[in-house]
Design a protein around this motif. Sequence first.
Motif, PDB file in Angstrom:
ATOM      1  N   SER A 120    -116.852 102.053  16.322  1.00 15.54           N
ATOM      2  CA  SER A 120    -118.108 101.949  16.891  1.00 15.54           C
ATOM      3  C   SER A 120    -118.179 102.817  18.108  1.00 15.54           C
ATOM      4  O   SER A 120    -117.062 103.424  18.382  1.00 15.54           O
ATOM      5  N   ASP A 121    -119.278 102.863  18.625  1.00 16.04           N
ATOM      6  CA  ASP A 121    -119.574 103.815  19.898  1.00 16.04           C
ATOM      7  C   ASP A 121    -119.048 105.296  19.770  1.00 16.04           C
ATOM      8  O   ASP A 121    -118.018 105.944  20.601  1.00 16.04           O
ATOM      9  N   LYS A 124    -115.175 105.845  19.543  1.00  9.90           N
ATOM     10  CA  LYS A 124    -114.345 105.627  20.905  1.00  9.90           C
ATOM     11  C   LYS A 124    -113.870 104.287  20.864  1.00  9.90           C
ATOM     12  O   LYS A 124    -113.138 103.773  21.922  1.00  9.90           O
ATOM     13  N   THR A 125    -114.442 103.437  20.123  1.00  6.17           N
ATOM     14  CA  THR A 125    -113.996 101.884  20.225  1.00  6.17           C
ATOM     15  C   THR A 125    -113.616 101.278  18.584  1.00  6.17           C
ATOM     16  O   THR A 125    -114.187 101.987  17.659  1.00  6.17           O
ATOM     17  N   TRP A 126    -112.437 100.838  18.293  1.00  7.28           N
ATOM     18  CA  TRP A 126    -111.871 100.380  17.338  1.00  7.28           C
ATOM     19  C   TRP A 126    -111.594  98.966  17.119  1.00  7.28           C
ATOM     20  O   TRP A 126    -110.691  98.727  17.795  1.00  7.28           O
ATOM     21  N   THR A 127    -111.982  98.158  16.043  1.00 10.89           N
ATOM     22  CA  THR A 127    -111.550  96.831  15.928  1.00 10.89           C
ATOM     23  C   THR A 127    -110.900  96.434  14.748  1.00 10.89           C
ATOM     24  O   THR A 127    -111.367  96.970  13.497  1.00 10.89           O
ATOM     25  N   LYS A 191    -109.422  97.716  30.275  1.00  9.40           N
ATOM     26  CA  LYS A 191    -110.414  98.706  29.577  1.00  9.40           C
ATOM     27  C   LYS A 191    -109.945  99.422  28.335  1.00  9.40           C
ATOM     28  O   LYS A 191    -110.544  99.948  27.791  1.00  9.40           O
ATOM     29  N   THR A 194    -108.698  94.721  24.396  1.00 12.80           N
ATOM     30  CA  THR A 194    -109.006  93.500  24.337  1.00 12.80           C
ATOM     31  C   THR A 194    -108.798  92.675  23.258  1.00 12.80           C
ATOM     32  O   THR A 194    -108.713  93.184  22.230  1.00 12.80           O
ATOM     33  N   VAL A 202    -109.305  94.908  19.921  1.00 18.49           N
ATOM     34  CA  VAL A 202    -110.302  95.923  20.008  1.00 18.49           C
ATOM     35  C   VAL A 202    -109.582  97.054  20.857  1.00 18.49           C
ATOM     36  O   VAL A 202    -109.061  96.960  21.832  1.00 18.49           O
ATOM     37  N   HIS A 204    -110.093 100.739  23.023  1.00 16.29           N
ATOM     38  CA  HIS A 204    -111.220 101.534  23.730  1.00 16.29           C
ATOM     39  C   HIS A 204    -110.596 102.825  23.923  1.00 16.29           C
ATOM     40  O   HIS A 204    -109.617 102.954  24.785  1.00 16.29           O
TER      41      HIS A 204
END
Length: 592
Positions: A120-121, A124-127, A191, A194, A202, A204
Amino acid sequence: MRWNRITTATAVSAAVALSLVACGGPKASSGGSGSSGGSAKAEYNAAVGKIFNPSDKKGGTLRMAITDKWDSTDPGDTYYGLSWNLIRNYVRPLMTFKSAPGAEGGKVVPDLAEKPGEPSDGAKTWTYHLRKGVKFEDGTEVKAKDVMYGVARSLDKNTLTQGPTYFNDFLMDVPKDFSVAKDPQLKTLAKAMTTPDDYTIVFHLNKPFAGFDYFAQLPSTAGVPQAKDTGTKYQLHPISSGPYKFESNDPNKGFTLVRNDQYDPATDPDSGRKALPDKITVAYNVNGPDIDNRLQAGDLDVDIAGTGVLAETQAKILANPDLKAHADSVLSTRLNFTVFNSQVKPLDNLDCRKAILYAADHEGYQRAYGGPVGGDIATNLMPPSVAGAQKFDDYGFEKDKNGNPDEAKKSLTACGMPTGFSTNIAYRADRPKEKAVAESLQQSLAKVGIKLTPKGFPTGDYTKLYAGKPDYAKANNLGLIVYSWGADWPDGFGFLSQIVDSRVIRPAGGNTNLGIRIPEVDSLIDKALTTTDDNARNQVWVDVDKKVMEQAAVLPGIWAKGLLYRPDTLANVFTNDGQNMYDYASIGLAQK
């Protein structure tokens, strides 16, 4: 390979090989059936990209050996290809290379994670969502906090110096001096990572990266229980989440893995692991000739180094049909090369570096690895098997295979050293092939007045304390550094980023970039990371390759091949595009 993926070469004497040939070599077992685990008929290249002697039979002890121990068995502190291959037996990262033959084994599949990462983003964001029911060897369940802690401890490059720097480089706002000892609550990583719940982590990033699933297959994403972390001593007993656990571990002799009774195959549907042996033993510091002798006699099952036998043995194996039937010639995404350390004078001068490129005996480099069977003369960095790679030969290596002294002397004059200069050349002392490279370069460069003094160092600390520690290398005049590098994964980023990006060089040591500092290369790498079109991105990596060669920062040696030896003792043995050696997560023993 991951440092790559560097692997330890084995040695063997001509006398040993001759004695085996005189005896007719090992007997090829006849009969046997695939799934039964009986001995199949041996044939040359029978395990290259396909399964030799297929089997699901469990049992026996898989005996492995190596001439020297590698960097670490700690999943957060290792960067050897053989280690990343073996480590899948005792820890489970979020993703993993599938244990399957050929191209299928080059695919990254879910392991501890239920499925690939969700971006996502703008990537830049991986879950990642964890599987439920995966347990450590003590019966406690692996949770997201354990994965976060495993990654966090690997960020401490003053303590765990030897692993890759991908997470340091890409996670958001990671303090350069981060340490879990100083920040056990991981507050400074708020940051970066998380854990919204027990089964979700997650990541970031500070910049987009569409290939993050490759990061997720790094061993450091395997969970580590914080209460069980013993820092640098953790390598003596990493807590298992895989099918095997440590029974014993002597850092001077080797270790033994036995079955982990808390491993549940039902939680592992995608990796392809078979976990066939009941026990795996790994012996360190075994004399090279003994390794090959025992392999061919059937008293040892696997040379864990995975790079194949030495030149003397290669010739004997290929000349003897019985021996050749037990051999596999394996192409790899590996370059055997020599770095010019730009911090050592006069190698901070471009023309002095060019003089070495012109003076080097490229056939001599190839002979050190056994001639054409050991690999092709490399004219640039990226092996042809890397996606998008292009071959070019700016210095005429193929035309002047034994060097071009006239051009070398012109370059020496241009750099203000018309009569030559002196420097040291570093290599790993237990690797006869690297020693042969140093000696070959010593001889060929001497013809134009460049005097090399070979310096051997132990493999286990080669990058940590010596060649890969910038202040040591500079103070000890290590101008040339013999090295080997296999792709962490087979694209431009997976092959080049950790050996040419100056920003991955750490003062504490443990480096894989051994002296290349070219600002234009760093800029091109950033450009590649933001290029979404595959063809355009591949071209940027070619531009990186060309810039490194334009600046004469390395001497490419050979694009490697390995001649592996496969005893009759093995079942379910194969090579693949993920490991470029025998796959250690599915190999088993032939059942009589």
